[in-house]
Every structure is written in C-alpha cells, then in structure tokens.
Design an enzyme around this catalytic site. Structure first.
Site, mmCIF file in Angstrom:
data_model
loop_
_atom_site.group_PDB
_atom_site.id
_atom_site.type_symbol
_atom_site.label_atom_id
_atom_site.label_comp_id
_atom_site.label_asym_id
_atom_site.label_seq_id
_atom_site.Cartn_x
_atom_site.Cartn_y
_atom_site.Cartn_z
ATOM 1 N N HIS A 1 0.798 -1.231 0.000
ATOM 2 C CA HIS A 1 0.000 0.000 0.000
ATOM 3 C C HIS A 1 0.833 1.285 0.000
ATOM 4 O O HIS A 1 0.323 2.348 -0.359
ATOM 5 C CB HIS A 1 -0.930 0.005 1.224
ATOM 6 N N TYR B 1 -14.610 5.515 8.730
ATOM 7 C CA TYR B 1 -13.613 6.022 7.787
ATOM 8 C C TYR B 1 -14.052 5.673 6.373
ATOM 9 O O TYR B 1 -14.369 4.530 6.077
ATOM 10 C CB TYR B 1 -12.259 5.366 8.091
ATOM 11 N N THR C 1 -4.930 10.663 -0.350
ATOM 12 C CA THR C 1 -6.284 10.456 0.159
ATOM 13 C C THR C 1 -6.612 11.445 1.268
ATOM 14 O O THR C 1 -5.730 12.073 1.855
ATOM 15 C CB THR C 1 -6.456 9.030 0.719
#
Length: 780
Positions: free
Chosen positions: A471, A584, A597
């Site tokens: 990620h 979230y 993000t």
C-alpha cells in the site's frame, strides 16, 4: 564455482606466448543490447521531460514562431519589443547567420513566454473548485463563472495531447485549511458519537487547542505548505506506512479479484503469460509516458505521480523505518511455484517476449520436478513478519553472498508472479468459494506471496487471477486502473484451445532457480511462519454479491450511489453493534499535485438521525425519506470538501506530526489521533480506462477487492458498484473478536439495502411525481 565461471563474459591473460583472450559472444551481445535499451529510455525520458515542461503548449509550435520571427525580420518589420535587434547587439557580427540566430533566440523567448503563460493560466484555473459544488440534478442550471471556467479549461487541456505527467506542473498545491475551520468540522463529526458531557469536554479541548498551541503548529505547517509540493503526502507515507512495525500481510496490503463472471481459459500457463504480457505493455506506457492521464469529466486532470513506482518497486524493511526502493529498469520477473523461486527473463533478443513465448517459460516452471531448498518454501513468511524483526534478519543473513544476490533478484524484479497449486473458484450458489478466493489473495497461506513487492500477481491452477498489492507506493485506484487495462485486452488473448495466440519466433531462455543458503536463519523463518499462519487464521472474510439492485435504482431515487451505500452501512453497523462508531471512508485528493487520500466521516448528525428514525416504528415513511435525503446531501458535501482539500483528518495528522517534532504535548491531538476506526470503508473505482467497454462485454468487470480490518474489534468494508443491478461488498473482521461477525454483518447490509428499497418504493407509490428539489451532488 561452475556458475560463477559461466557468468564471465570477457577475460584475458598474459602468457609467455602473448595475450590469451576469451569472451562469450552471446553474453556480450546481451550486455550491448541492455546498454542500447537503457540509452533509448534515457533519451525518451529527456524528450518527455521537455514535452511536459512546456505543456499545454506543443514543442512543434517553436518552429512556427521561429518562421514568423524570420519572416518579420527579413521583411523589415520589428519583432515584439524589438527583441531581434536588441539581441544582435550582443552577437559577434551582423551577418546572415547571426541574424538567423537572433531570430531564433527571439522566437525562443516569445515561445517560452507563451508556454509559461498557458501553463500558469491552467494552474490558476485548476485552483477553482466551484464546479465541484454545482448541482447535477436534471433541470438545474450551472453558474456563469463555472460555464466560463469549463470553456477555458477545456480549450487549454485539449490543446495538445497530454502525456502521463504532462499536467503535473499545472496541478495546484493542496491548500491548508485554517485551524478554526478544521475544529468546527471535527466537532460536528463527533457529535453523534459523544454524549453531552463528553462533547462539552471535547469542545473545551478543541477551543483550548485552537487558541493556544494550535496557532504555533499551524505557522510551521503553513511554512511546510509553501516549501513542499504537498504538505501531507511525504509525512503520510513515512509515518502511516513506512514507520509502521506491524506485518504488511492483512494489516496493510490489499487485494483485487478477477472478472469472476468470465472464464477466458482454464490454462494456468496461458492466463499467466497473457497477464504478464499485458502488465509489461502497461509498464511500457508508463515508461514512455504514453498512458493517458485520468481526466474528471474529460477535462480536469488527476495527479499521475503514483504511477511512477508501479513496477520495479519494493518496500525494504528497516529497524525503525522502512524505505521504498524503485529500480529504473528490470528485464525479469520472479516466479514462485511450489515453494521454489525462479528468475524469468521477459526481454530477450532486443524485444519483450510475446505471450506465446512467455507461456513456454511458464510451462517449464509448472512441469519442473524441482523441490524447495531447506527453508525456501516458507521464506516469504519473513515479509509477513514484524518489520523490525524482518529487517534484523535481513541485515544479518541477506546482506552478502548467495542470499543477497537472490534477494536482490526478487526486489529488483518488475513484479512477482505466484503460480498457486490450487484453484480460485466462484459459484453464486456456493458463496464460500468466493470468500476463499478473497482470502487466498488477501494473505494466501502466509508464505506464498512476497508482501514487500509493489504487487504480486496470483494465478490459480484453473486460470483465475488476482493480485496482492503493497500500500505504501500508491493507493488502490492506481492498481484498479492497471487491472482494468488488463481485462480490456485479456478477452481477445486466447485461441479456441485456451492457449495464447501466436507462434514463438524462437525458444525463450529457460527460467533459472534462485539459490539460497538458509540454514543459519531457519529459526527466524520458522518463527515468521508461525506468526504469519496465526495472522491469517485470525482474519475472516465475506464477499457479498448483491444482485437485488445497484446504481440504477439509486439514481432513480436521485441520490448519490456512494452516499446511498454509506447510509446503508451506517444502518447495518448500528444494527450489528447497537451503537454508532467513528467511520472512515477514503476520498482522493488527486486534484492536487502529489495528492493521495483524505478521510470522509460518514457518521454524521444527519445520518444518525435517519438511522434512529429507521429503528423507530412511530416514524412515518415520508419522514424517513426526507431524513435520508438530508443525510446523503451532508455526506456528499463532506466528500466534496475532502476532495477539495478541506477535510479534517489529514490536517489534524500533520499538526500532530509538527507537535512531535517540537516535543509539545497536546491533549486534544493525543485523543483525536487515538480514536479507533471501527468501521473502515472504501469504494473501488472502475471505468478509469476507455479500453473496458462494458456495453460490449458486460461481464468484463472485476469483483473489486478488499483489505483487512483496521481495528481488532471493527470491520473493513470495500465495495464496488459494478453495474445497474450489481454491487460487491468485501467484508473483513477478526474472528478472535466476539463482537464482530462478517456473516452477520453481511446479512445486516442486505437487510439495510432491502429496507431502503422498500422505503423508497413506498414513497414513489405515495408520491408518483418525482421530487425535483432533490439534488445529486457529485457521484464518485
């Protein structure tokens, strides 16, 4: 020693008879070809750098302006500001050649002025975000400023065909919100989660922070926003990802699935070869910057920075912090099959191997009778281990010799391919098969995925594929774009027998085994395997296929599909846990340079009011519908704010980092940053590439992907709105927590969606005419 001698391409010795020269012609040929390929890439990068530097102007326009300057000068007319004559003063003479030189320098000056004027005009225009808040409802009118803005941006952004990074210099910087605005947004977001007493306490903490230490921290953050490209991204990458010491498996890496409604081939070797070829084509587009940047509404560019590290990238463990290493080039991949590692060349005889040639290499690996070396089968468990322990083991046993060479081969590979010895199955009548498919991609058995690599492609023995991605280097939409590109071309890649098309021009090089000496680190590998196995066994995953309705019905309700689903998740979670929780949802900030993000908080005052109304039998259906409309509108506004750089959490995160640098303690920030996200959600985007024609191939869509739970007592939910009547939910949780159950939560989601549908169908029956006051906002 025989292998070492065979690797020598050139050697010479001096004897009593003279010079004795030995060389391997084929190896020298490979070295020469590699050098030529490297220089070609350097020249291409230089050319693209010039093109991107002057975009949106075209480099060929320089010759047009040069011709105009020459015509003006020799026709007796003056150039603007009499530049030609002013330049001639500083040249050695006034001959024809020097006059031509002066005209060219004049043209270059004018051309550069035009280039930078166009570039910074576009940058100023892209700072405008009023278009984001315009209503998209049928019959609504767009404001005049936005209409004018659209006209100018459309002209500038379509003036010249852009390359992948052409807009990077024109993208604005992420704006820094004021502390006051962030405090107000934060307090509003936590109101449904706190009782009156705790809310008053949090309000007091926020006010104290705003009027005391917050001012000082904001000044330092303001300075960073002026001096850096993006005030969030570098700290986000370092402190959220690279400094994390938890295993990457489940905790950080995410996965993506195959287009499950298609079965292109049952041949593992053919599917693997075709996917490899398509991935290399995508890499080529990135390297040449020929991949078209993603444009919102066909004219507003998104930042393409994350694509640079898609291939040839690895996360290297460190004792305190990891680091991302990106290799400029790689002519091989690493294949993992039955516990054995192979180096497989993908570039040979001056070109990239074709699918039919790659299939021959894959077949050699699949038919090999090789057995793993001692410790080799479980070696990848080290990448699923605690990062500090893996770093210590790496420094001790993999920093020299055979192990160092083999490890570097893996880390420098374009990507890793895992040929699994089991099928990836799907059957709507047996949902447990799709759940198992997801688990195999999320974590496998803990040691058949190299979790440090940017991504590992996984191929089942029935020809199904998926991926597991690290990620740190990028967010899910980048891998989603790559995956869509593959599916767009993969359809036509097989013949009637299920093999790849074409005839090999030559026999490709045989894949070679990687050699290891792992006896000294067997205890560490065993410990890592135990930890990885435990981690995998603790996670439960449910992939819900919802076919009752999809975005078609949501649009009929004239609500944003994303807001619609988020409200359903709020209702489902409330029924599951009996309370509201901090939620979230990932939103992108790629409208800004190097944006990644921002967090949207779907649990709002409006959403909680609607959920309570749904659970209150005395509330009328019309009241519930109105409350849902308000909740969706509030969610859309929060999403728009996040995309425009006016979120909550990234600003608070950066203020917290500054406070740690200054060694200043903040009770408010400490409490905010320690709040658990018990419901972590994300929508998987699709339709990022025009190559995927869903009208022509409606089944050519991935089932999306997912990730592990963020909190030990929470859920991770990823969803993809795959069609007019299709939604996939990927739900994860720890099965060691008695409060969570993915199967129960999946049923609650289905029930919540069914209840909303019934509510709206009743509303439409009671009110046949559509309510034109409803606005859509911007759908994701």
């Amino acid at each position: 020693m025989a292998e070492a001698h065979s690797a020598v391409a050139f050697s010479f010795a001096i004897t009593h008879e003279g010079f004795d020269i030995n060389y391997d012609h084929e190896v020298l040929n490979l070295v020469f070809s590699s050098g030529v390929r490297s220089w070609k890439k350097r020249i291409a990068r230089a050319r693209n750098g010039i093109r991107n530097g002057v975009y949106p102007a075209h480099i060929q326009s320089l010759w047009l302006i040069t011709a105009i300057a020459l015509g003006l000068h020799f026709a007796g007319y003056q150039a603007p500001f009499n530049l030609t004559n002013k330049i001639l003063v500083y040249l050695p003479s006034n001959t024809i050649n020097w006059q031509i030189t002066a005209c060219f320098l004049t043209a270059l000056t004018v051309w550069l002025s035009i280039c930078f004027t166009m570039r910074y005009t576009l940058k100023l225009l892209l700072m405008y975000k009023g278009w984001m808040y315009e209503s998209r409802a049928p019959g609504s009118r767009v404001s005049i400023p936005t209409m004018l803005w659209v006209a100018v941006v459309r002209v500038l952004s379509s003036w010249n065909k852009p390359g992948l990074y052409s807009f990077q210099g024109s993208l604005p910087r992420l704006p820094l919100p004021s502390v006051h605005d962030t405090m107000q947004r934060y307090l509003r977001s936590v109101r449904p989660l706190l009782d009156d007493e705790n809310y008053e306490r949090m309000t007091a903490l926020a006010n104290e922070f705003e009027h005391t230490i917050g001012k000082k921290l904001q000044r330092y953050l303001l300075l960073k926003s002026w001096t850096s490209t993006n005030y969030v991204s570098d700290w986000w990458e370092e402190y959220v990802y690279l400094r994390g010491r938890s295993p990457l498996c489940v905790n950080s890496n995410f996965y993506g699935t195959d287009a499950i409604f298609m079965n292109l081939t049952n041949s593992q070797s053919a599917r693997a070869a075709n996917v490899i070829s398509l991935l290399l084509n995508f890499r080529r587009l990135i390297e040449r910057q020929e991949l078209q940047p993603i444009m919102v509404q066909g004219m507003i560019p998104l930042c393409s920075w994350q694509y640079e590290r898609t291939f040839n990238t690895v996360r290297v463990p460190g004792l305190e912090t990891d680091r991302i290493v990106h290799y400029r080039d790689s002519n091989h991949i690493v294949v993992l099959h039955k516990g054995c590692y192979y180096k497989m060349l993908i570039y040979y005889k001056g070109r990239t191997l074709r699918p039919c040639e790659l299939q021959l290499q894959i077949k050699e690996i699949l038919e090999s009778k090789a057995t793993p070396l001692e410790g080799e089968e479980h070696l990848a468990a080290l990448t699923a281990w605690n990062r500090s322990k893996w770093a210590e083991t790496r420094n001790t046993y993999f920093s020299y010799g055979t192990n160092h060479i083999a490890l570097r081969t893996i880390e420098s590979a374009a990507f890793v391919l895992s040929l699994d010895d089991e099928p990836f199955e799907f059957d709507l009548k047996r949902p447990e098969l799709l759940d198992s498919f997801g688990k195999k991609l999320l974590h496998g058995n803990g040691y058949n995925r190299w979790f440090d690599k940017s991504f590992t492609v996984c191929v089942g023995n029935n020809g199904r594929v998926g991926f597991n991605a690290e990620h740190t280097w990028a967010d899910a939409p980048v891998m989603g774009h790559l995956w869509e590109y593959i599916f767009g071309d993969d359809i036509e890649g097989y013949d009637e027998t299920g093999n790849t098309k074409g005839i090999p021009e030559f026999t490709p090089p045989t894949p070679t085994r990687l050699h290891w000496d792992l006896k000294a680190c067997l205890p560490q590998i065993e410990e890592a395997t135990i930890c990885a196995t435990k981690l995998c066994n603790e996670v439960d995953l449910r992939i819900l296929v919802h076919q009752e309705y999809g975005k078609g019905f949501m649009k009929k309700c004239r609500l944003s599909p994303d807001a619609f689903i988020q409200m359903a998740l709020q209702l489902a979670y409330y029924r599951d846990a009996g309370r509201f929780s901090l939620t979230y949802e990932a939103s992108m900030t790629r409208l800004f340079r190097e944006g990644r993000t921002e967090t949207v908080r779907p649990c709002t005052i409006e959403s909680s009011a609607w959920v309570k109304a749904m659970e209150n039998p005395s509330t009328t259906n019309d009241e519930r519908v109105e409350l849902l409309k308000k909740a969706c509108e509030r969610h859309q506004l929060a999403y728009q704010d996040a995309m425009c750089g006016n979120g909550i959490d990234r600003h608070l995160f950066c203020l917290y980092v500054v406070s740690k640098y200054l060694e200043v303690d903040s009770p408010f920030l400490n409490e905010v940053l320690s709040e658990p996200w018990r419901l972590s959600t994300s929508q998987t985007p699709h339709g990022q590439t025009p190559k995927m024609d869903l009208k022509k191939h409606p089944n050519c869509i991935s089932a999306g992907g997912g990730f592990g739970p963020v909190a030990d007592d929470g859920y991770g939910v990823s969803y993809i709105i795959a069609g007019e009547n299709l939604i996939f939910f990927h739900i994860s949780a720890k099965n060691t927590c008695p409060q969570t159950d993915v199967h129960r939560f999946a049923k609650n989601i289905c029930q919540a969606l069914a209840d909303i549908r019934s509510m709206f169908e009743q509303h439409m029956k009671d009110h046949p005419k559509p309510d034109k006051s409803i606005t859509n906002g911007v759908s994701k």
